[in-house]
Design an enzyme around this catalytic site. Structure first.
Site, PDB file in Angstrom:
ATOM      1  CB  SER A  73     -78.814  40.438 107.305  1.00 47.08           C
ATOM      2  OG  SER A  73     -79.165  40.203 108.648  1.00 47.08           O
ATOM      3  N   GLY A 314     -72.861  45.835  98.687  1.00 50.75           N
ATOM      4  CA  GLY A 314     -73.554  44.561  98.838  1.00 50.75           C
ATOM      5  C   GLY A 314     -74.017  44.341 100.256  1.00 50.75           C
ATOM      6  CG  HIS A 315     -76.465  43.451 103.516  1.00 50.37           C
ATOM      7  ND1 HIS A 315     -76.443  42.596 104.592  1.00 50.37           N
ATOM      8  CD2 HIS A 315     -76.882  44.646 103.985  1.00 50.37           C
ATOM      9  CE1 HIS A 315     -76.852  43.254 105.682  1.00 50.37           C
ATOM     10  NE2 HIS A 315     -77.117  44.508 105.331  1.00 50.37           N
ATOM     11  CG  ASP A 316     -71.749  39.080 103.681  1.00 51.23           C
ATOM     12  OD1 ASP A 316     -71.823  39.129 102.437  1.00 51.23           O
ATOM     13  OD2 ASP A 316     -70.669  39.162 104.300  1.00 51.23           O
ATOM     14  N   GLY A 317     -75.829  37.735 104.650  1.00 55.41           N
ATOM     15  CA  GLY A 317     -76.965  37.357 105.472  1.00 55.41           C
ATOM     16  C   GLY A 317     -76.818  35.959 106.021  1.00 55.41           C
ATOM     17  N   GLY A 321     -78.531  28.181 109.950  1.00 48.57           N
ATOM     18  CA  GLY A 321     -77.801  27.257 109.099  1.00 48.57           C
ATOM     19  C   GLY A 321     -77.765  27.622 107.627  1.00 48.57           C
TER      20      GLY A 321
END
Length: 472
Positions: A73, A314-317, A321
């Site tokens: 993401s 920021g962001h995570d994704g 897995g």
């Protein structure tokens, strides 16, 4: 002899980060059971990177700094940049109805369909249900066909009323970018972002990723260990939301570096206007406290809890897995990216990203939430009931002992992917939020209860997504 650094002889930030990664990354990844990891750091205008482990436990191929991992993401930040380029070109007004540019756009509620704007989509406030992963094929029309299929999506709340993370909304933004730039999403991302930034390993699909050393995701195996995932990527239809974009960690911090430089690439090419970069750091909506560390959302970018608004963005994704983490501290000129392919990724992010952001920028990132040692009493009256979306049925109930329970039943794609029913006890976490006693997926889930249904009960159970109360 001291390393190149500050006038008092302290090693400069980038060499300090490089030395720390060389000493600790492999050990930390091993301790967390992470098969492979890649890290890049931008500090003092320099980029350093490191890698550890393997790309796949099936092949044993070592991870290197030139290996590409999926960023999940975090792709939404690239989609945001494509949309803002259209703003810079004078082709898009963020506050005009989306139908100005996509006349056929429609979700389940006609009044909402007519009112939704690009700003609503960028800030996750459009209000329609967002976890929709319809596979519309592998052709260049995949995104267009996906957007055309959204006509029955339920509207959870009026546009602009609340934050609710929305994957489908970013696919719509990807279609908007296609129309305004006259290119398929993959081509727009490559020509308008990757190429001006001089990036050679940005891979919008498996067809490009296979040309590099590509990481394979790992999922829990039958023996309790981590085994290579059975598929590499999700559907192309969800590409603008993060289904398959892969790159080096160095590429990701180069993208962040363009934002830190006010929208300019290292060679002086302007990619975004200063105004558009500044807009991404302006808070658009507050986020309910769900223990994620996210305090608010800007245009595409998450704003993390810190001393001041916009101090850390920021962001995570995550994909099948694989998991990625990006944190940027604009005032310090620091960006840290971590890319992984399985294991305790949240723990490794705390170990690596948390350490580097604190060491280089003096900012302490929030840790994972944990149940309090002595939680206060919970009156289940406001919380009890059924909540549902396209992936799960959630039931909150109290028992005779004064304990509160959450029963989660997967359905749709969640059930197809093998998720199973689960029950966990909930205890008090904050004023209007409960946390799971049991740990799952590397952490304890926090559920905020938001709004009022008119009878004094919460209208939504919120865990990053708003899940509406339903009768029963």
């Amino acid at each position: 002899m001291t390393s190149p650094g500050t006038p008092n002889g302290t090693p400069a930030a980038a060499p300090r980060a490089a030395a720390w990664l060389d000493e600790h990354l492999a050990d930390l990844a091993g301790r967390r059971g992470v098969p492979g990891a890649s890290v890049a750091v931008l500090a003092d205008g320099q980029v350093v990177d490191a890698a550890a482990g393997v790309l796949s436990r099936a092949t044993g191929v070592p991870a290197t700094t030139d290996s590409v991992f999926q960023i999940g993401s975090i792709t939404k930040l690239w989609t945001t940049a494509l949309v803002l380029r259209a703003v810079d070109d004078g082709a898009l007004d963020l506050d005009a109805p989306l139908r100005t540019y996509l006349p056929g756009f429609r979700v389940g509620d006609e009044s909402a369909s007519a009112a939704i704007t690009t700003r609503h989509l960028l800030s996750h406030t459009a209000g329609f249900e967002g976890d929709v992963f319809t596979d519309t094929g592998r052709g260049d029309d995949a995104v267009e066909r996906y957007v055309d299929s959204l006509g029955d999506l339920p509207q959870l709340f009026a546009p602009g009323a609340l934050f609710s993370y929305n994957n489908a909304g970013f696919v719509v933004l990807g279609r908007l970018a296609e129309v305004l730039h006259g290119l398929p999403y993959d081509a727009a991302l490559t020509r308008l972002l990757a190429e001006p930034l001089g990036l050679t390993h940005v891979s919008p699909s498996p067809y490009e990723a296979i040309l590099h050393r590509a990481a394979v995701g790992h999922v829990p195996g039958p023996d309790g260990g981590w085994t290579p995932a059975p598929v590499w990527a999700l559907a192309r239809s969800n590409a603008p939301a993060g289904s398959m974009l892969a790159m080096r960690a160095r590429d990701l911090v180069a993208f962040a570096g363009m934002h830190l430089a006010g929208g300019v690439a290292p060679d002086g090419t302007r990619v975004l206007s200063e105004a558009s970069v500044a807009a991404t750091r302006q808070v658009q909506v507050a986020v309910p406290d769900t223990g994620s560390g996210e305090a608010a959302w800007g245009l595409g970018w998450s704003h993390y809890a810190a001393a001041e608004a916009g101090a850390v963005v920021g962001h995570d994704g995550g994909t099948v897995g694989q998991a990625a983490f990006l944190r940027v501290v604009p005032a310090a000129g620091v960006a840290v990216a971590l890319l992984t392919n399985g294991g305790d990724v949240l723990g490794l992010a705390e170990d690596v990203v948390g350490h580097l952001v604190h060491e280089l920028a003096g900012v302490t990132l929030p840790g994972r939430p944990v149940p309090p040692s002595a939680p206060g009493p919970v009156d289940p009256g406001r919380y009890a009931g059924r909540y549902a979306d396209s992936l799960y049925d959630l039931a909150v109930s109290g028992d005779d002992d004064g304990r509160v329970w959450l029963d989660r039943t997967p359905k749709g794609m969640a059930a197809e992917l093998g998720d199973t029913p689960a029950r966990t006890e909930l205890v008090r976490y904050a004023a209007d939020a409960l946390i799971s006693v049991d740990e799952a997926g590397g952490g304890h889930t926090v559920y905020a209860f938001v709004g009022d249904d008119g009878a004094g009960r919460a209208a939504y159970l919120h865990h990053g997504r708003a899940v509406a109360r339903v009768p029963g």
